[in-house]
Design a protein around this motif. Structure first.
Motif, mmCIF file in Angstrom:
data_model
loop_
_atom_site.group_PDB
_atom_site.id
_atom_site.type_symbol
_atom_site.label_atom_id
_atom_site.label_comp_id
_atom_site.label_asym_id
_atom_site.label_seq_id
_atom_site.Cartn_x
_atom_site.Cartn_y
_atom_site.Cartn_z
ATOM 1 N N GLY A 356 -1.345 1.592 -6.169
ATOM 2 C CA GLY A 356 -0.769 0.309 -5.774
ATOM 3 C C GLY A 356 -1.699 -0.568 -4.971
ATOM 4 N N TYR A 357 -2.941 -0.136 -4.793
ATOM 5 C CA TYR A 357 -3.891 -0.950 -4.011
ATOM 6 C C TYR A 357 -4.658 -1.879 -4.952
ATOM 7 N N THR A 358 -3.924 -2.792 -5.561
ATOM 8 C CA THR A 358 -4.559 -3.647 -6.572
ATOM 9 C C THR A 358 -5.054 -4.969 -5.983
ATOM 10 N N GLU A 359 -4.394 -5.430 -4.938
ATOM 11 C CA GLU A 359 -4.795 -6.716 -4.342
ATOM 12 C C GLU A 359 -6.059 -6.531 -3.493
ATOM 13 N N LYS A 360 -6.896 -7.565 -3.498
ATOM 14 C CA LYS A 360 -8.119 -7.513 -2.673
ATOM 15 C C LYS A 360 -8.229 -8.771 -1.829
ATOM 16 N N ASN A 361 -8.895 -8.656 -0.704
ATOM 17 C CA ASN A 361 -9.103 -9.847 0.116
ATOM 18 C C ASN A 361 -10.342 -10.610 -0.354
ATOM 19 N N ALA A 362 -10.721 -11.631 0.403
ATOM 20 C CA ALA A 362 -11.804 -12.509 -0.035
ATOM 21 C C ALA A 362 -13.142 -11.802 -0.178
ATOM 22 N N VAL A 363 -13.319 -10.719 0.582
ATOM 23 C CA VAL A 363 -14.612 -10.013 0.491
ATOM 24 C C VAL A 363 -14.519 -8.775 -0.403
ATOM 25 N N GLY A 364 -13.454 -8.681 -1.170
ATOM 26 C CA GLY A 364 -13.351 -7.616 -2.165
ATOM 27 C C GLY A 364 -12.817 -6.294 -1.654
ATOM 28 N N VAL A 365 -12.213 -6.287 -0.466
ATOM 29 C CA VAL A 365 -11.642 -5.035 0.051
ATOM 30 C C VAL A 365 -10.169 -4.961 -0.361
ATOM 31 N N ARG A 366 -9.774 -3.822 -0.867
ATOM 32 C CA ARG A 366 -8.387 -3.644 -1.317
ATOM 33 C C ARG A 366 -7.422 -3.769 -0.134
ATOM 34 N N LEU A 367 -6.212 -4.193 -0.445
ATOM 35 C CA LEU A 367 -5.202 -4.355 0.595
ATOM 36 C C LEU A 367 -4.095 -3.328 0.399
ATOM 37 N N ASP A 368 -3.557 -2.867 1.497
ATOM 38 C CA ASP A 368 -2.434 -1.914 1.379
ATOM 39 C C ASP A 368 -1.121 -2.681 1.207
ATOM 40 N N GLU A 369 -0.022 -1.952 1.200
ATOM 41 C CA GLU A 369 1.274 -2.579 0.917
ATOM 42 C C GLU A 369 1.662 -3.635 1.964
ATOM 43 N N SER A 370 1.108 -3.496 3.188
ATOM 44 C CA SER A 370 1.432 -4.485 4.219
ATOM 45 C C SER A 370 0.452 -5.665 4.212
ATOM 46 N N GLY A 371 -0.498 -5.629 3.326
ATOM 47 C CA GLY A 371 -1.479 -6.712 3.245
ATOM 48 C C GLY A 371 -2.702 -6.498 4.109
ATOM 49 N N ALA A 372 -2.768 -5.368 4.783
ATOM 50 C CA ALA A 372 -3.944 -5.074 5.623
ATOM 51 C C ALA A 372 -5.055 -4.471 4.750
ATOM 52 N N PRO A 373 -6.296 -4.822 5.042
ATOM 53 C CA PRO A 373 -7.388 -4.268 4.229
ATOM 54 C C PRO A 373 -7.530 -2.761 4.425
ATOM 55 N N LEU A 374 -7.953 -2.072 3.365
ATOM 56 C CA LEU A 374 -8.208 -0.618 3.472
ATOM 57 C C LEU A 374 -9.569 -0.450 4.137
ATOM 58 N N SER A 375 -9.525 -0.503 5.427
ATOM 59 C CA SER A 375 -10.743 -0.484 6.221
ATOM 60 C C SER A 375 -10.712 0.738 7.140
ATOM 61 N N PHE A 376 -11.792 1.510 7.122
ATOM 62 C CA PHE A 376 -11.809 2.780 7.850
ATOM 63 C C PHE A 376 -13.089 2.914 8.672
ATOM 64 N N GLU A 377 -13.071 3.928 9.533
ATOM 65 C CA GLU A 377 -14.271 4.260 10.316
ATOM 66 C C GLU A 377 -14.741 5.659 9.943
#
Lengths: 541, 321
Positions: A356-377
């Protein structure tokens, strides 16, 4: 005039830099190191950490275990091919069918360095004493024992509380034998300042923070060591160790070298690089308890998105063994076949889309169901440049499938505190990803310790991995194991399970590269998964 | 003066308190150091037992009380990681560090100040450019890099100087031979320290001399026909050295902490390495007492500087009055 002075200054600095990079000349190897027919009188070998008195209760790292093995003997040991062999005991030792009762006889002629004979009483005492000491590894071994009987002469019978097929390797190869006379009146082993073992070398001098001096035991029961004195300065900085090896001041070091300096050593006459199979895995830990990594399909996508083989060969060239999904080294006898990683970013994309992580933000990072980018450390030890580079490469590759991974370099103990608070997996964990490694993966217990959901068995499960299938095998088939063949079958089953449901990315096993001066001494013996500084390097032919 | 001494006493009290909390605020725990590798082989209860034995599970106020008691009774205990009395570890390492840092301090202060003053005096004739360039270049090199460079060239490449230690560990030198041996081992670490530290003194001395040269009393002296040499020596340099004196006193405060990176590269058995290792091992007692000593030395140096200022610069006494 002033321009000339400026030019001279700059030229001097440049010359200094260039000459540091130039091939080394033939340096004087040092007067104390004259090669003889049966080995030199003295060798200088750097120790990379101050390991206190080298006693079994005060050493601090695996370097200490390496050096203290020269001073303290073990009942069994591993040979250069990493097979378990009897050392202090005769070849006719017995292990019962349940791997619970071990009977063996001590070889004659063994003595402690203070001249007192080593007896079965000392052996039994060593195990009983360690059960109450604060050295985790030794305490665990000792606490597996239900009873120790001293039979006639120097024969002992150990009865374990439970069957343990690995007890020879994990227990009897590790437990150092100590002198009852020295320790029996001191309840805290760390307070004993004497270091009296029964190994091939005795500790003649220890200067805290500076050096050790070991002297050969002339009447050692397996023959007098070939080198009479080992001078061991404590040199912690790896670059300083390399320069001292190149200058000829050192004959060897307990530390390994990186692939980037091999050419410098190869071009130096008399220096030999010993490459042996490494069993210390390098991996990317995944916090399996944190969303979205708690989904098996997400972890599978990560496994497809990372080019495991490419990263290992980029960083280590041919000096490594690439990791497999089975999480054990592929050349171990119980390694399951066909579990290699396949670099397939397309499949990773598909899996992430399916989740379900099909949407991406402007820099190409996938977004989760809440619209937050899948960003990790990803946490990395700041003092480990190779792991930092690995994390950067992984970050680049994950970016291609729309995942943002930021590399966070931190001091070693701080990373440990996030990944493995108090070294207690039951205390949880606070990280997304971490570059990680273990000292060894050679024990058959390794996989269970790493992945079992029951933290009593899975003491190393820093990923918080849980798999019903895995735990069912651990609680069922594994408990019924009575011989090595059965054990290997069970281990293969476990590997198949973690290959399907990955708890982490097992990048691989860098070779152990050590440099020795073979012009000074030709007796060095490389050990599979071990150190060149070992008993076999100094044992008489 | 009494008020000033009171300020310093308050500072000492604060340092004593902060030194207790600093190690405990670090992430991680000393358990790995206390039970050795494979800490996971112990059960949680066993680990708690170990921490109990060292009072590490006690409430913080109680731990603080133990700390104060041990501090004032000079019973500093045993290091978690090195298993030796802390006083023994610190005294042994402090000697080498003081030797290294004192020799370095004297050399880079003298060289930096002399070059700085020379550069300022030659400025009008434009002959100070090589000095400015040279010292700036040397001062901008990271200490560990210059240390590695010196090690590679003079240690490994040319073999002129030893690559590790504070003395020849395997030789039994005495008297002058011993002193020379110690000097040979000291040469590269000191050189690395001097090269990377000289810039601070150079710039301070240069700026100070330049600004003093423009002072009214210097101009007046020249107008009065005082010989140039006398003006330079007694009117310019003497007054220009006051900021340098401040820097020296600040550096005296850092003598015990040495230079961790340079000590590490040359395997010099000093306090800097000891402190760095204590931090990574989360060796609370060793961190506490080594940092405390270092902090107290800094405070003492500042206090001494305060006292000496009045002698160095009598104008301060007048201002104060």
């Amino acid at each position: 005039m002033k321009q000339r002075l400026s030019c001279l200054l700059l030229a001097g600095l440049l010359g200094l830099s260039l000459s540091a990079c130039a091939p080394q000349g033939n340096a004087d190897p040092g007067q104390s190191q004259s090669a003889g027919a049966d080995g030199p009188e003295t060798l200088t070998i750097a120790v990379t950490k101050d390991e206190n008195t080298l006693a079994p209760f005060t050493y601090v790292s695996s370097t200490g275990l390496t050096v203290n093995r020269l001073v303290y003997d073990t009942l069994f040991t591993t040979d250069t091919d990493n097979n378990v062999i009897p050392w202090m005991v005769s070849d006719d030792y017995q292990v019962d069918a349940d791997s619970r009762v071990y009977t063996f006889s001590l070889l004659p002629g063994q003595k402690f360095h203070d001249g007192t004979p080593l007896t079965a009483e000392d052996v039994a005492f060593s195990f009983r004493y360690c059960a109450g000491q604060n050295v985790a590894q030794l305490r665990k071994i000792a606490n597996q024992i239900e009873d120790i009987e001293i039979l006639e002469g120097d024969t002992l019978r150990f009865t374990l509380k439970e069957s343990n097929i690995n007890f020879l390797r994990d227990g009897l190869c590790t437990m150092r034998i100590i002198s009852k006379a020295i320790y029996e009146n001191e309840p805290d082993g760390t307070l004993v300042t004497e270091s009296v073992g029964s190994g091939m070398y005795r500790l003649a001098e220890y200067k805290p923070g500076q050096y050790y001096r070991l002297e050969a035991v002339g009447d050692y029961f397996r023959g007098a060591p070939r080198v009479r004195v080992l001078q061991m300065p404590i040199i912690e900085d790896p670059s300083a160790v390399q320069q001292s090896l190149l200058s000829g001041e050192l004959a060897a070091a307990t530390s390994t070298v990186g692939t980037e300096v091999l050419d410098a050593f190869r071009s130096k006459p008399g220096m030999t690089v010993f490459a042996s199979a490494g069993y210390s895995p390098v991996m990317m830990n995944i916090n399996c308890g944190r969303a979205p990594m708690d989904q098996s399909a997400f972890r599978e996508a990560l496994a497809c998105a990372v080019d495991v083989s490419g990263i290992m060969h980029t960083l280590y060239g041919d000096y490594c063994s690439v990791g497999t999904r089975g999480l054990v080294r592929s050349d171990l006898p119980y390694a399951a076949e066909g579990l290699d990683y396949t670099y397939d970013p397309g499949r990773a994309d598909t899996l992430l889309d399916t989740l379900g992580y099909t949407e991406k933000n402007a820099v190409g990072v996938r977004l989760d169901e809440s619209g937050a980018p899948l960003s990790f450390e990803i946490l990395v030890y700041a003092n480990n440049p190779l792991r930092l580079r690995m994390a950067e490469l992984i970050s680049q590759q994950l970016r291609q499938v729309g995942l943002d991974l930021r590399v966070k370099a931190m001091e070693m103990d701080t990373v440990d505190a996030y990944v493995w608070p108090d070294f207690e997996v039951s205390k949880g964990r606070d990280y997304d990803f971490a570059m990680w490694g273990w000292g060894s993966s050679i024990s058959p217990d390794y996989l269970v310790n790493l992945c079992a959901g029951d933290y009593e068995s899975g003491g190393d499960n820093v990923c918080g991995y849980r798999s019903d299938a895995f735990d069912a095998v651990v609680d069922g088939a594994l408990r019924e194991v009575r011989n090595m063949d059965q054990m290997e079958d069970v281990l293969r089953q476990l590997q198949e399970i973690v290959a399907e449901d990955p708890p982490l990315i097992n990048l691989g096993y860098p070779d152990s590269l050590q440099v020795c001066n073979t012009a000074l001494y030709g007796g060095w013996k490389s050990m599979k998964g071990g150190n060149v500084v070992n008993v076999f390097s100094f044992l008489p032919e | 003066m009494k008020k000033r001494a009171l300020h310093y006493l308050i500072l000492v009290a604060l340092v004593v308190v902060v030194n207790f909390f600093i190690p405990r605020l670090l992430p991680g725990s000393p358990i790995g150091t206390l039970v050795g590798e494979n800490a996971q082989d112990m059960t949680a209860a066993e680990k708690m037992g170990v921490l109990d034995a060292y009072h590490l599970n006690d409430p913080l106020p109680l731990q603080f009380a133990y700390y104060l008691r041990d501090l004032f009774t000079l019973n500093w205990g045993v290091s978690f990681s090195r298993r030796l009395p802390i006083t023994q570890l610190i005294s042994s390492a402090a000697g080498w560090t003081l030797l290294f840092t004192c020799v370095s301090l004297v050399l880079y202060t003298l060289i930096g100040t002399l070059l700085g003053a020379l550069s300022a005096l030659r400025r009008r004739r434009g002959r100070d450019l090589p000095l400015v360039l040279g010292t700036t270049l040397a001062g901008s090199i990271p200490p560990f890099w210059i240390a590695l460079l010196l090690l590679a060239v003079f240690g490994a490449q040319l073999g002129w100087l030893p690559t590790y230690g504070a003395y020849s560990m395997w030789q039994d030198y005495h008297g002058l031979a011993r002193a020379l041996d110690v000097c040979r081992h000291l040469a590269l670490p000191v050189l690395a320290m001097v090269v990377t530290s000289v810039l601070r003194y150079f710039t301070t001395a240069r700026y100070s001399v330049l600004s003093t040269m423009c002072a009214d009393y210097v101009r007046m002296a020249r107008l009065r026909g005082v010989p140039q040499g006398r003006v330079t020596l007694f009117y310019v340099l003497r007054n220009a050295l006051i900021p340098v004196f401040t820097m020296v006193m600040m550096d005296v405060g850092y003598l015990l902490s040495g230079s961790v990176l340079i000590e590490a590269v040359f395997s010099y058995p000093g306090l800097g390495t000891l402190m760095a290792n204590a931090v990574s091992a989360r060796d609370y007692p060793l961190i506490q007492y080594s940092f405390l000593l270092s902090s107290l030395l800094t405070i003492a140096a500042l206090f001494l500087a305060d006292l000496l200022y009045r002698r160095v610069d009598p104008a301060m006494e007048v201002d104060h009055a």
